[in-house]
Write an enzyme that holds these catalytic residues in place. Sequence first.
Site, short mmCIF file in Angstrom:
data_model
loop_
_atom_site.label_atom_id
_atom_site.label_comp_id
_atom_site.label_asym_id
_atom_site.label_seq_id
_atom_site.Cartn_x
_atom_site.Cartn_y
_atom_site.Cartn_z
N ASP A 97 49.25 6.52 19.74
CA ASP A 97 49.22 5.10 20.11
C ASP A 97 49.92 4.91 21.45
OD1 ASP A 97 48.71 2.36 19.70
OD2 ASP A 97 50.70 2.06 18.81
N HIS A 98 49.28 4.18 22.34
CA HIS A 98 49.84 3.90 23.67
C HIS A 98 50.23 5.17 24.42
CE1 HIS A 98 49.87 -0.45 23.37
NE2 HIS A 98 50.40 -0.35 22.16
N ASP A 134 46.45 3.74 27.27
CA ASP A 134 46.76 2.36 27.62
C ASP A 134 46.88 2.23 29.13
OD1 ASP A 134 47.66 -0.19 27.98
OD2 ASP A 134 49.42 0.00 26.68
N GLY A 159 49.47 -6.55 15.21
CA GLY A 159 48.89 -7.21 14.04
C GLY A 159 49.89 -7.86 13.12
N ASN A 166 46.59 -2.91 14.14
CA ASN A 166 47.82 -2.12 14.21
C ASN A 166 48.96 -2.91 13.58
OD1 ASN A 166 46.24 -0.37 15.67
ND2 ASN A 166 47.56 -0.31 17.47
N THR A 177 55.70 -3.81 12.89
CA THR A 177 56.95 -4.56 12.73
C THR A 177 57.16 -5.04 11.30
OG1 THR A 177 56.84 -5.29 15.04
CG2 THR A 177 58.23 -6.57 13.55
#
Length: 281
Positions: free
Chosen positions: A82-83, A104, A204, A225, A228
Amino acid sequence: MTLATLSQVLQPAYSEGYAVAGLVCLGWEDMRAYVSAAEAEECSLILQAGPSCREHTPLPVLGAMFRTLAEAATVPVVAHLDHGYSAEDCRIAIESGFTSVMYDGSRKPLAENIVETTRIAEMAHAAGVSCEGEIGFVGYDQGDASEGTDPQEAARFAHETGVDAMAISVGNVHLQQNQQGGLDENRIREIEAVTSLPLVIHGGSGIPPAQRQRLAHGSAICKFNIGTELRMVFGAALRATLASDPNVFDRIGILKQIEAPVEAAARTVLRSLKPPRSDAA
């Protein structure tokens, strides 16, 4: 062995009208809880290694952890970077056994983002790995503001890069601790009208669950995604465990008690996104 690429889990989602959760991982305990949740819900899962995770644990180690869990799972599991902010990030991930990489370039000018994303998509595809790109910067809660995705730029990006999935900025924000936000559904429809790729929503956790579920089953958004809200559950469970016994000190014993509440929270997320026919089963 149920190790899968991103394309292998998102194409059915796109065709059949549901979404797959990309769950952001920080360590073995949450990874294991997420896979257990996916097995219990009988749905696909995307395990994600983001920048903060990679600062703590090297990519080759994360790749081995993801693959170990995926190869023993009873449901398809994607090992996803991710990223990734550079071709080098993506190259190392591919060499480390990841089955999907996200580049990204959303902060860069459109033409530069397209050129760089295209090169990384070609590198990934040559290795049998999927590639996710991002057009339109997704900002951060209490940080840099988002720059919404322009539908015509999204159409060009999708056409020229050859990515398997496209992350968009439509009101979503990273690291949001409440669910008071909401996505711009008009902009989503405009992007859907000019593209035919599975769409991805980063940040998300900040989206109201009802909207998240509705869009999972009624739009081209095939990947949400989530990080948190699950980290908050982990933190609360950890505090409760430590408060329950001031003398506890063994980290394995402590962390074992965290997995059950994290798994339960992950199941709630997964259940809301998976195919409606599975909900009725």
